[in-house]
Motif scaffolding. Structure first.
Motif, PDB file in Angstrom:
ATOM      1  N   PHE A 131       0.797  -1.320  -0.128  1.00 48.08           N
ATOM      2  CA  PHE A 131      -0.328  -0.101  -0.526  1.00 48.08           C
ATOM      3  C   PHE A 131       1.144   1.433  -0.059  1.00 48.08           C
ATOM      4  N   SER A 132       1.683   1.500   0.742  1.00 48.36           N
ATOM      5  CA  SER A 132       2.705   2.446   1.119  1.00 48.36           C
ATOM      6  C   SER A 132       3.394   2.868  -0.740  1.00 48.36           C
ATOM      7  N   ALA A 133       3.878   1.496  -0.946  1.00 53.27           N
ATOM      8  CA  ALA A 133       3.943   1.555  -2.847  1.00 53.27           C
ATOM      9  C   ALA A 133       5.395   1.805  -2.978  1.00 53.27           C
ATOM     10  N   GLY A 134       6.439   1.506  -2.166  1.00 53.60           N
ATOM     11  CA  GLY A 134       7.767   1.666  -1.865  1.00 53.60           C
ATOM     12  C   GLY A 134       8.319   1.055  -3.271  1.00 53.60           C
ATOM     13  N   TRP A 135       7.589   0.135  -3.590  1.00 55.11           N
ATOM     14  CA  TRP A 135       7.956  -1.123  -4.426  1.00 55.11           C
ATOM     15  C   TRP A 135       8.465   0.169  -6.361  1.00 55.11           C
ATOM     16  N   ILE A 136       8.074   1.150  -6.281  1.00 58.42           N
ATOM     17  CA  ILE A 136       7.998   2.039  -7.256  1.00 58.42           C
ATOM     18  C   ILE A 136       9.238   1.808  -7.668  1.00 58.42           C
ATOM     19  N   PHE A 137       9.975   2.299  -6.941  1.00 60.60           N
ATOM     20  CA  PHE A 137      11.458   2.649  -6.711  1.00 60.60           C
ATOM     21  C   PHE A 137      12.305   1.782  -7.562  1.00 60.60           C
ATOM     22  N   TYR A 138      11.751   0.056  -8.028  1.00 59.99           N
ATOM     23  CA  TYR A 138      12.550  -0.721  -8.602  1.00 59.99           C
ATOM     24  C   TYR A 138      12.160  -0.828  -9.992  1.00 59.99           C
ATOM     25  N   VAL A 139      10.491  -0.145  -9.987  1.00 60.09           N
ATOM     26  CA  VAL A 139       9.692  -0.697 -10.994  1.00 60.09           C
ATOM     27  C   VAL A 139      11.229   0.028 -12.455  1.00 60.09           C
ATOM     28  N   PRO A 140      11.383   0.793 -12.246  1.00 54.82           N
ATOM     29  CA  PRO A 140      12.445   1.957 -13.246  1.00 54.82           C
ATOM     30  C   PRO A 140      13.704   0.393 -14.311  1.00 54.82           C
ATOM     31  N   LEU A 141      14.323   0.104 -13.326  1.00 50.98           N
ATOM     32  CA  LEU A 141      15.251  -1.073 -13.132  1.00 50.98           C
ATOM     33  C   LEU A 141      14.882  -2.252 -14.468  1.00 50.98           C
ATOM     34  N   VAL A 142      13.410  -2.568 -14.323  1.00 50.70           N
ATOM     35  CA  VAL A 142      12.816  -3.057 -15.007  1.00 50.70           C
ATOM     36  C   VAL A 142      13.254  -2.963 -16.359  1.00 50.70           C
ATOM     37  N   PHE A 143      12.401  -1.230 -16.777  1.00 53.16           N
ATOM     38  CA  PHE A 143      12.414  -0.516 -18.015  1.00 53.16           C
ATOM     39  C   PHE A 143      13.791  -0.025 -18.645  1.00 53.16           C
ATOM     40  N   ALA A 144      15.127  -0.336 -17.235  1.00 52.97           N
ATOM     41  CA  ALA A 144      16.361   0.066 -18.245  1.00 52.97           C
ATOM     42  C   ALA A 144      16.824  -1.722 -18.468  1.00 52.97           C
ATOM     43  N   GLY A 145      16.347  -2.556 -18.471  1.00 53.41           N
ATOM     44  CA  GLY A 145      16.201  -3.860 -19.213  1.00 53.41           C
ATOM     45  C   GLY A 145      16.562  -4.788 -18.023  1.00 53.41           C
ATOM     46  N   PHE A 146      16.509  -5.139 -16.624  1.00 51.93           N
ATOM     47  CA  PHE A 146      16.660  -5.083 -15.760  1.00 51.93           C
ATOM     48  C   PHE A 146      15.733  -6.260 -15.753  1.00 51.93           C
ATOM     49  N   ASP A 147      16.007  -8.096 -16.067  1.00 44.90           N
ATOM     50  CA  ASP A 147      14.574  -9.361 -15.951  1.00 44.90           C
ATOM     51  C   ASP A 147      14.097  -9.005 -13.830  1.00 44.90           C
ATOM     52  N   PRO A 148      13.021  -8.758 -13.892  1.00 49.91           N
ATOM     53  CA  PRO A 148      12.444  -8.677 -12.581  1.00 49.91           C
ATOM     54  C   PRO A 148      12.621 -10.003 -11.236  1.00 49.91           C
ATOM     55  N   ARG A 149      13.612 -11.568 -12.080  1.00 50.80           N
ATOM     56  CA  ARG A 149      13.767 -12.458 -11.474  1.00 50.80           C
ATOM     57  C   ARG A 149      15.901 -11.811 -10.763  1.00 50.80           C
ATOM     58  N   LEU A 150      16.007 -11.288 -11.457  1.00 52.43           N
ATOM     59  CA  LEU A 150      17.368 -10.436 -10.754  1.00 52.43           C
ATOM     60  C   LEU A 150      16.755  -9.848 -10.094  1.00 52.43           C
ATOM     61  N   VAL A 151      16.012  -8.737 -10.341  1.00 53.47           N
ATOM     62  CA  VAL A 151      16.065  -7.404  -9.839  1.00 53.47           C
ATOM     63  C   VAL A 151      14.844  -7.766  -7.687  1.00 53.47           C
ATOM     64  N   PHE A 152      14.433  -9.557  -8.000  1.00 53.66           N
ATOM     65  CA  PHE A 152      13.092  -9.692  -7.313  1.00 53.66           C
ATOM     66  C   PHE A 152      14.858 -10.650  -6.497  1.00 53.66           C
ATOM     67  N   GLY A 153      15.740 -11.151  -7.359  1.00 61.30           N
ATOM     68  CA  GLY A 153      17.242 -12.233  -6.586  1.00 61.30           C
ATOM     69  C   GLY A 153      18.193 -11.484  -5.309  1.00 61.30           C
TER      70      GLY A 153
END
Length: 269
Positions: A131-153
């Motif tokens: 709800f507080s939406a801190g995950w927004i800070f990591y969405v740009p990494l996906v658009f920069a080309g990083f696979d979500p599995r890499l980001v979560f890992g």
């Protein structure tokens, strides 16, 4: 974004927690059983929220990945090296914002509520992170080309690393302190002293604190006090998880005009 709860990892955590209890008792620091039980209550309450977070954020990040303009190869070590730095950078700003923006602090404050610095206190995580939406800070990494599995890992590894930072049993670590976040750095981050508040935001690395001027070192004349600076201590897990939201709702309800409302929702805690 929670690290996987493997049996080996859980067994190691339990062994280290018990060893720390023995160390604290031997040193005369004591171990607050009530605080420990409160932490376990927070952990139990967080289980369904963590499952919901994994489901919804997994879908959201997968959707972002489908429209990402570029995709870096997951089997290239350079992608992982760059991804590590990118995740650390995003985590630094997420963590800094979590202390400076009230909407984010409402979730993050739970983590700072323990009045003893112990390994177990690292597990005090808010129930309302989605709800507080801190995950927004990591969405740009996906658009920069990083696979979500890499980001979560890499985020999972970041959180696992930080488990070891929540202790008084480890002193300063010499040259390692220049690059890496250490227990000494992180103890100060949990301080409620006015001289130390809002410092040392790093995850695995401390270099971004050095670059952006948020690094602080404990002073001999200013012993660390743990807990929340302007909130009374409570052993009620539900109150800890939700009380900041109740204060936000109270202040928003009496706000006069858009400026006061914005301050009530997104101003400094």
């Amino acid at each position: 974004m929670s690290p996987e709860r493997s049996p080996v990892w859980l067994a190691m955590m339990l062994a280290l927690v018990l060893a720390e209890v023995a160390w604290r008792m031997h040193k005369g620091h004591g171990y607050d059983a009530r605080t420990a039980l409160t932490t376990l209550g927070i952990v139990a309450g967080n289980i369904p929220f963590a499952a919901l977070n994994a489901l919804l954020l997994g879908g959201l990040f997968t959707a972002a990945w489908t429209i990402a303009p570029i995709r870096l190869p997951l089997d290239d070590w350079r992608t992982w090296a760059a991804g590590f730095l990118a995740v650390e950078f995003a985590y630094y700003w997420f963590h800094r914002a979590s202390h400076r923006v009230r909407w984010l602090w409402a979730s993050h404050s739970v983590h700072h509520s323990a009045t003893q610095m112990t390994l177990l206190s690292s597990l005090r995580l808010g129930w309302t992170n989605l709800f507080s939406a801190g995950w927004i800070f990591y969405v740009p990494l996906v658009f920069a080309g990083f696979d979500p599995r890499l980001v979560f890992g890499l985020l999972a590894l970041n959180l696992r690393y930080q488990f070891f930072l929540h202790t008084e049993a480890v002193g300063r670590l010499g040259p390692m302190e220049w690059i890496f976040n250490t227990p000494a750095h992180h103890r100060l981050h949990h301080a409620s002293n006015s001289a130390y508040i809002d410092r040392n935001y790093g995850g695995v690395l401390i270099v971004f604190d050095r670059l952006f001027g948020t690094l602080a070192i404990e002073r001999p004349d200013e012993p660390i006090r743990y807990g929340l600076a302007h909130r009374e201590a409570t052993a009620n897990p539900i109150r800890l998880a939700l009380r900041e939201w109740s204060y936000i709702a109270r202040d928003a309800a009496v706000a006069r005009g858009p400026r006061q409302l914005a301050r009530a929702l997104f101003g400094a805690p």
